[in-house]
Scaffold this motif. Structure first.
Motif, PDB file in Angstrom:
ATOM      1  N   TYR A  55      39.770  36.296  32.066  1.00 31.00           N
ATOM      2  CA  TYR A  55      39.666  37.035  30.802  1.00 31.00           C
ATOM      3  C   TYR A  55      40.370  38.389  30.885  1.00 31.00           C
ATOM      4  CZ  TYR A  55      35.985  38.865  33.739  1.00 31.00           C
ATOM      5  OH  TYR A  55      35.301  39.385  34.806  1.00 31.00           O
ATOM      6  N   GLY A  96      42.139  48.251  36.829  1.00 26.57           N
ATOM      7  CA  GLY A  96      42.367  47.629  38.111  1.00 26.57           C
ATOM      8  C   GLY A  96      41.096  47.692  38.990  1.00 26.57           C
ATOM      9  N   GLU A  97      41.307  47.516  40.242  1.00 32.24           N
ATOM     10  CA  GLU A  97      40.166  47.583  41.148  1.00 32.24           C
ATOM     11  C   GLU A  97      40.220  48.911  41.911  1.00 32.24           C
ATOM     12  OE1 GLU A  97      37.344  46.340  41.654  1.00 32.24           O
ATOM     13  OE2 GLU A  97      37.053  47.464  43.497  1.00 32.24           O
ATOM     14  N   SER A 155      30.895  43.906  38.958  1.00 31.62           N
ATOM     15  CA  SER A 155      31.159  42.775  38.056  1.00 31.62           C
ATOM     16  C   SER A 155      30.948  41.461  38.784  1.00 31.62           C
ATOM     17  CB  SER A 155      32.599  42.857  37.536  1.00 31.62           C
ATOM     18  OG  SER A 155      32.804  44.100  36.919  1.00 31.62           O
ATOM     19  N   VAL A 197      30.822  39.191  32.207  1.00 28.92           N
ATOM     20  CA  VAL A 197      31.469  38.934  30.917  1.00 28.92           C
ATOM     21  C   VAL A 197      30.972  37.581  30.423  1.00 28.92           C
ATOM     22  CG1 VAL A 197      33.665  38.524  29.736  1.00 28.92           C
ATOM     23  CG2 VAL A 197      33.504  40.332  31.452  1.00 28.92           C
ATOM     24  N   MET A 227      36.183  40.589  25.054  1.00 33.71           N
ATOM     25  CA  MET A 227      36.967  41.348  24.070  1.00 33.71           C
ATOM     26  C   MET A 227      38.444  40.949  24.130  1.00 33.71           C
ATOM     27  SD  MET A 227      35.410  45.179  24.360  1.00 33.71           S
ATOM     28  CE  MET A 227      35.104  45.225  26.117  1.00 33.71           C
TER      29      MET A 227
HETATM   30  N1  SAM Z   1      38.030  45.615  38.678  1.00 35.38           N
HETATM   31  C1  SAM Z   1      36.825  46.259  38.333  1.00 35.38           C
HETATM   32  C2  SAM Z   1      35.805  45.280  37.831  1.00 35.38           C
HETATM   33  O1  SAM Z   1      36.177  44.159  37.496  1.00 35.38           O
HETATM   34  O2  SAM Z   1      34.649  45.656  37.760  1.00 35.38           O
HETATM   35  C3  SAM Z   1      36.991  47.384  37.346  1.00 35.38           C
HETATM   36  C4  SAM Z   1      37.982  47.167  36.228  1.00 35.38           C
HETATM   37  S1  SAM Z   1      37.539  45.904  35.063  1.00 35.38           S
HETATM   38  C5  SAM Z   1      38.892  45.983  33.949  1.00 35.38           C
HETATM   39  C6  SAM Z   1      36.198  46.692  34.208  1.00 35.38           C
HETATM   40  C7  SAM Z   1      35.267  45.790  33.453  1.00 35.38           C
HETATM   41  O3  SAM Z   1      35.972  45.211  32.377  1.00 35.38           O
HETATM   42  C8  SAM Z   1      34.712  44.653  34.260  1.00 35.38           C
HETATM   43  O4  SAM Z   1      33.300  44.622  34.116  1.00 35.38           O
HETATM   44  C9  SAM Z   1      35.324  43.437  33.642  1.00 35.38           C
HETATM   45  O5  SAM Z   1      34.499  42.311  33.719  1.00 35.38           O
HETATM   46  C10 SAM Z   1      35.519  43.892  32.221  1.00 35.38           C
HETATM   47  N2  SAM Z   1      36.523  43.144  31.469  1.00 35.38           N
HETATM   48  C11 SAM Z   1      37.781  42.832  31.840  1.00 35.38           C
HETATM   49  N3  SAM Z   1      38.413  42.149  30.869  1.00 35.38           N
HETATM   50  C12 SAM Z   1      37.525  42.032  29.837  1.00 35.38           C
HETATM   51  C13 SAM Z   1      37.571  41.439  28.546  1.00 35.38           C
HETATM   52  N4  SAM Z   1      38.668  40.829  28.099  1.00 35.38           N
HETATM   53  N5  SAM Z   1      36.478  41.524  27.769  1.00 35.38           N
HETATM   54  C14 SAM Z   1      35.350  42.145  28.209  1.00 35.38           C
HETATM   55  N6  SAM Z   1      35.243  42.740  29.404  1.00 35.38           N
HETATM   56  C15 SAM Z   1      36.318  42.669  30.222  1.00 35.38           C
END
Ligand code: SAM
Ligand code: SF4
Length: 363
Positions: A55, A96-97, A155, A197, A227
């Motif tokens: 996602y 990112g991470e 996550s 998610v 989202m």
């Molecule tokens: N890599 C880290 C992580 O996954 O926790 C931090 C960055 S990640 C972009 C931050 C949060 O955004 C995570 O909880 C991830 O599950 C969520 N996320 C990423 N893409 C998403 C989407 N399309 N819709 C909803 N949440 C999303």
């Protein structure tokens, strides 16, 4: 401090103000044009990631930013300190991470020394927590900040190894759960949140296991609605498993009682009626909470974004590297924040998915 930048100065309630919208005093809160006070900053420290969640990122990854494009630790510290003087008291480090950024605990140590910050947090996929939890907790605790802690959102989208692999494209559930257990040893890191998610056709089967986790561990589980920020641009509204649907599923297993919503909180949090554990729902799509949004974002390449779904962003890195003083940077920030979007328009005609995806914005 009087306004020195070009612009027509008018008087409003006896205070200096520039008609383009920004105010020029460090003591004044950072406020947008809709009257919302901005107090929460999400800082993406890298666009890179060691996972490929379906996602969020494509299997092959994305074209990463060049190293020189990414804000240095000193640049991040300077900007965060500037925001903090404007009333931003909560900072979340993400990506990112974030844990793949080299020497990341050193950045945390630098930011933890900023006195005005009351709340420092990290969002991570947890893969490197087993290695880094001790260093991160120590770095956050090195300052005189009250509490001296750091909060974590980890996550985890599935508690079954094969399904975790299918979704993140990494066979890493055990590693992440070990990381969580390492983190849980530190009282300063609590409360620890586990974020999933929620995807229709996938997450329904995960609900019982997440309920058990929420009830029998120290973690607060939260479901986040999917989202339209995925790199594959495959989002459709029917894939959104809503917070209300999840609430009904959880409540049928173990009855829930609502807890009072904290101002500007993203999650609606509930406790289980028998007093065992908590669970939350972040219903960004089906029940938007834009009206009291207090968040802005800084991307890894130094762009200020006033909404996850912004179509415009403000470059802070360019002026910073060209020698702008704090006064000029503050003017740029206030001007951008003044124009913060009233709300996202997911589901409305004309909604446009931003060019940046979640991993390049910093969720
Ligand atoms: N890599 C880290 C992580 O996954 O926790 C931090 C960055 S990640 C972009 C931050 C949060 O955004 C995570 O909880 C991830 O599950 C969520 N996320 C990423 N893409 C998403 C989407 N399309 N819709 C909803 N949440 C999303
Ligand atoms: Fe990486 Fe986080 Fe995106 Fe997953 S959600 S691909 S862990 S940035």
């Amino acid at each position: 401090m009087s306004a020195s930048a070009a612009g027509v100065v008018s008087r409003t309630n006896g205070k200096s103000r520039i008609d383009s919208g920004y105010r020029m005093s460090v003591s004044e809160p950072l406020t947008d044009g809709h009257g919302r006070r901005i107090e929460d900053l999400r800082v993406s420290v890298t666009d890179r990631c060691n996972f490929r969640c379906q996602y969020c990122m494509p299997a092959e990854g994305l074209p990463w930013l060049e190293r020189a494009e990414i804000l240095s630790f000193d640049e991040i510290e300077r900007l965060v300190a500037l925001f903090a003087r404007m009333g931003v008291h909560a900072v979340r480090l993400t990506g990112g991470e974030p844990l793949v950024r080299r020497d990341f605990p050193r950045l945390l140590r630098m930011l933890a020394a900023i006195e005005e910050l009351q709340d420092l947090a990290i969002t991570t996929n947890g893969f490197r927590l087993e290695r880094d939890a001790a260093a991160l907790v120590a770095a956050a605790g090195s300052s005189q900040r009250p509490g001296g802690g750091v909060r974590f959102n980890v996550s985890v989208d599935s508690l079954q190894r094969d399904r975790f692999y299918a979704l993140t494209r990494r066979d890493a559930l055990d590693q992440v759960m070990r990381g969580l257990a390492c983190l849980a040893q530190y009282p300063q890191a609590h409360p620890i949140k586990v974020n999933a998610v929620a995807l229709r056709g996938f997450t329904e089967d995960e609900v019982p296991a997440f309920v058990e986790l929420a009830r029998h561990s120290a973690y607060e589980v939260r479901f986040i609605e999917f989202m339209p920020l995925d790199a594959d641009r495959a989002w459709t509204s029917d894939q959104v498993l809503t917070g209300a649907e999840l609430h009904a599923m959880v409540d049928a297993l173990h009855p829930l009682e609502p807890l009072e919503r904290e101002p500007s909180a993203t999650a609606r949090v509930y406790r289980f009626s028998d007093g065992r554990g908590r669970i939350g729902f972040i219903s960004s799509v089906s029940e938007p909470f834009c009206a009291d949004c207090n968040r802005i974002r800084l991307t890894a390449d130094g762009r200020l974004r006033t909404c996850l779904f912004s179509l415009n962003e403000t470059d802070l890195r360019g002026p910073l590297r060209e020698g702008a003083d704090d006064h000029e940077l503050e003017r740029l920030v206030r001007d951008a924040v003044w124009r913060k979007e009233l709300k996202h328009q997911i589901g409305e005609p004309g909604f446009i998915q931003p060019a940046r995806t979640m991993s390049a914005i910093g969720g």
